[in-house]
Design a protein around this motif. Structure first.
Motif, PDB file in Angstrom:
ATOM      1  N   GLY A  85       0.822  -1.201   0.000  1.00 27.86           N
ATOM      2  CA  GLY A  85       0.000   0.000   0.000  1.00 27.86           C
ATOM      3  C   GLY A  85       0.857   1.253   0.000  1.00 27.86           C
ATOM      4  N   LEU A  86       0.352   2.301  -0.634  1.00 33.86           N
ATOM      5  CA  LEU A  86       1.015   3.602  -0.610  1.00 33.86           C
ATOM      6  C   LEU A  86       0.260   4.455   0.397  1.00 33.86           C
ATOM      7  N   HIS A  87       0.820   4.609   1.592  1.00 33.58           N
ATOM      8  CA  HIS A  87       0.080   5.188   2.707  1.00 33.58           C
ATOM      9  C   HIS A  87       0.041   6.710   2.695  1.00 33.58           C
ATOM     10  N   ARG A  88       0.640   7.320   1.664  1.00 32.40           N
ATOM     11  CA  ARG A  88       0.563   8.776   1.570  1.00 32.40           C
ATOM     12  C   ARG A  88      -0.205   9.215   0.329  1.00 32.40           C
ATOM     13  N   ALA A  89      -0.988   8.316  -0.244  1.00 28.44           N
ATOM     14  CA  ALA A  89      -1.760   8.679  -1.437  1.00 28.44           C
ATOM     15  C   ALA A  89      -2.681   9.856  -1.146  1.00 28.44           C
ATOM     16  N   GLU A  90      -3.358   9.833   0.029  1.00 29.95           N
ATOM     17  CA  GLU A  90      -4.267  10.929   0.381  1.00 29.95           C
ATOM     18  C   GLU A  90      -3.513  12.232   0.600  1.00 29.95           C
ATOM     19  N   VAL A  91      -2.279  12.126   1.085  1.00 24.45           N
ATOM     20  CA  VAL A  91      -1.461  13.327   1.294  1.00 24.45           C
ATOM     21  C   VAL A  91      -1.180  14.003  -0.047  1.00 24.45           C
ATOM     22  N   HIS A  92      -0.849  13.210  -1.055  1.00 19.15           N
ATOM     23  CA  HIS A  92      -0.581  13.771  -2.376  1.00 19.15           C
ATOM     24  C   HIS A  92      -1.855  14.375  -2.979  1.00 19.15           C
ATOM     25  N   GLN A  93      -2.987  13.704  -2.757  1.00 15.15           N
ATOM     26  CA  GLN A  93      -4.258  14.236  -3.264  1.00 15.15           C
ATOM     27  C   GLN A  93      -4.600  15.564  -2.586  1.00 15.15           C
ATOM     28  N   ALA A  94      -4.412  15.616  -1.261  1.00 16.95           N
ATOM     29  CA  ALA A  94      -4.707  16.847  -0.523  1.00 16.95           C
ATOM     30  C   ALA A  94      -3.771  17.974  -0.947  1.00 16.95           C
ATOM     31  N   GLY A 149      -2.464  18.369  -3.914  1.00 16.99           N
ATOM     32  CA  GLY A 149      -2.957  18.849  -5.201  1.00 16.99           C
ATOM     33  C   GLY A 149      -4.182  19.733  -5.055  1.00 16.99           C
ATOM     34  N   MET A 150      -5.086  19.364  -4.131  1.00 16.10           N
ATOM     35  CA  MET A 150      -6.284  20.172  -3.910  1.00 16.10           C
ATOM     36  C   MET A 150      -5.919  21.548  -3.363  1.00 16.10           C
ATOM     37  N   LEU A 151      -4.984  21.578  -2.400  1.00 12.27           N
ATOM     38  CA  LEU A 151      -4.557  22.863  -1.842  1.00 12.27           C
ATOM     39  C   LEU A 151      -3.881  23.730  -2.900  1.00 12.27           C
ATOM     40  N   SER A 152      -3.058  23.104  -3.724  1.00  8.21           N
ATOM     41  CA  SER A 152      -2.362  23.841  -4.767  1.00  8.21           C
ATOM     42  C   SER A 152      -3.354  24.514  -5.711  1.00  8.21           C
ATOM     43  N   ALA A 153      -4.391  23.766  -6.098  1.00  6.78           N
ATOM     44  CA  ALA A 153      -5.387  24.320  -7.015  1.00  6.78           C
ATOM     45  C   ALA A 153      -6.233  25.389  -6.330  1.00  6.78           C
ATOM     46  N   ARG A 176      -3.949  28.372  -5.470  1.00  7.54           N
ATOM     47  CA  ARG A 176      -3.184  28.834  -6.633  1.00  7.54           C
ATOM     48  C   ARG A 176      -1.715  29.050  -6.271  1.00  7.54           C
ATOM     49  N   ILE A 177      -1.158  28.008  -5.676  1.00  6.65           N
ATOM     50  CA  ILE A 177       0.248  28.040  -5.275  1.00  6.65           C
ATOM     51  C   ILE A 177       0.932  26.782  -5.803  1.00  6.65           C
ATOM     52  N   PRO A 178       2.266  26.796  -5.910  1.00 10.45           N
ATOM     53  CA  PRO A 178       2.980  25.604  -6.392  1.00 10.45           C
ATOM     54  C   PRO A 178       2.791  24.422  -5.439  1.00 10.45           C
ATOM     55  N   LEU A 179       2.943  23.219  -5.974  1.00  8.46           N
ATOM     56  CA  LEU A 179       2.775  22.011  -5.165  1.00  8.46           C
ATOM     57  C   LEU A 179       3.715  21.960  -3.958  1.00  8.46           C
TER      58      LEU A 179
END
Length: 232
Positions: free
Chosen positions: A172-181, A183-187, A190-193
Motif C-alpha cells: 500500500g502507498l500510505h501517503r496517497a491521500e497526502v498527495h491528493q490533498a 494537489g487540492m490545496l495547490s489548485a 493557486r500556489i505551487p505544489l
C-alpha cells in the motif's frame, strides 16, 4: 508468527497477501530483531509499518523534514541512534523531542537497496537505549534486502489517476491521500505544489493531528485556508 526466527519469517514473507497480514508479519519481524516496531519507506512513500507508533515516527520525519532516516551519510552501514535524548540538541532537535514524547529511546535505520541504488529505508525503534548487537544488525540487513525485493515485485499498478492493486499482495502507498490533498490545496490556493505540501505539513504539526487525518480533513473540505479573496 510471533516467536518465529528471522529466517522463518523471511521464508513466509511471500505469503503476506493483504495489509493486515503485512502488519502482523512486520510486528513479528520487529520482535525477532529485538525492536518495538519497524517501517519501510521508498522515496517519499511509506509502504509498510508494524504498528501505530512506527507509522507516527515515520510521519514525523516527513512533516518536520528531519530525522535519522533522511539523507543517510553512508549507504553501506546502519545508522544507529542508541540514545535519542542525546540527539535533542544535535541534528534533529524537534524530531527527537517528539519521538521521546512517544517513549522512544533508540532508533536504527537500514538503507534499502535495489541493486546498487538506495531507494529507501527500514527504520526500527526501541524503548530502551543501547546499540544493536552484531547479530541484530546482520539480521536487519537480511530483512531490508528481502523487503526491497518484495516491494519491487509488488509495487501497485497505476490505473488512470488512481492506484491499482498491482500483483496479489501489492504494497500500500500510505501517503496517497497526502498527495491528493496537496494537489487540492495547490489548485484552491493557486500556489505551487511544494508550497502546498509545506502548508499541509505545517498544519499537521500545529494541529497535532496525524498526517493522514490532516489530509482527510482537506479532502473533506473541513480544513480550509484563506484564498486571498478568491472563491472556488
Amino acid at each position: 508468527m510471533r516467536g518465529d526466527s528471522v529466517k522463518e519469517l523471511l521464508q513466509s514473507l511471500h505469503t503476506t497477501a493483504n495489509e493486515e497480514e503485512r502488519r502482523l508479519w512486520a510486528a513479528a519481524c520487529a520482535q525477532a530483531l529485538g525492536l518495538g516496531g519497524i517501517t519501510i519507506s521508498v522515496g517519499r512513500e511509506l509502504v509498510w509499518f508494524s504498528d501505530a507508533t512506527s507509522k507516527r515516527l515515520e510521519d514525523l520525519q516527513f512533516v518536520l523534514g528531519q530525522g535519522p532516516g533522511l539523507l543517510l551519510d553512508d549507504e553501506s552501514s546502519v545508522r544507529e541512534v542508541p540514545d535519542l535524548e542525546q540527539a535533542l540538541a544535535q541534528r534533529w532537535p524537534q524530531y527527537a523531542t517528539e519521538a521521546t514524547l512517544l517513549g522512544i529511546a533508540a532508533l536504527f535505520v537500514w538503507p534499502v537497496h535495489i541493486g546498487a541504488v538506495e531507494v529507501g529505508t527500514m527504520t526500527g525503534y526501541r524503548r530502551t537505549p543501547g546499540l544493536l548487537g552484531e547479530r541484530q544488525s546482520a539480521n536487519g540487513w537480511l530483512v531490508a534486502e528481502a523487503l526491497a525485493e518484495y516491494v519491487l515485485n509488488h509495487w501497485p499498478a497505476t490505473v488512470g489517476d488512481r492506484e491499482g492493486d498491482g500483483l496479489p499482495g501489492g504494497v500500500g502507498l500510505h501517503r496517497a491521500e497526502v498527495h491528493q490533498a496537496t494537489g487540492m490545496l495547490s489548485a484552491r490556493l493557486r500556489i505551487p505544489l511544494p508550497e502546498a505540501l509545506d502548508r499541509l505539513r505545517a498544519q499537521t504539526y500545529i494541529s497535532r493531528l496525524s498526517l493522514t487525518d490532516t489530509a482527510h480533513a482537506v479532502l473533506r473540505r473541513e480544513l480550509l485556508w484563506e484564498t486571498g479573496g478568491d472563491t472556488d
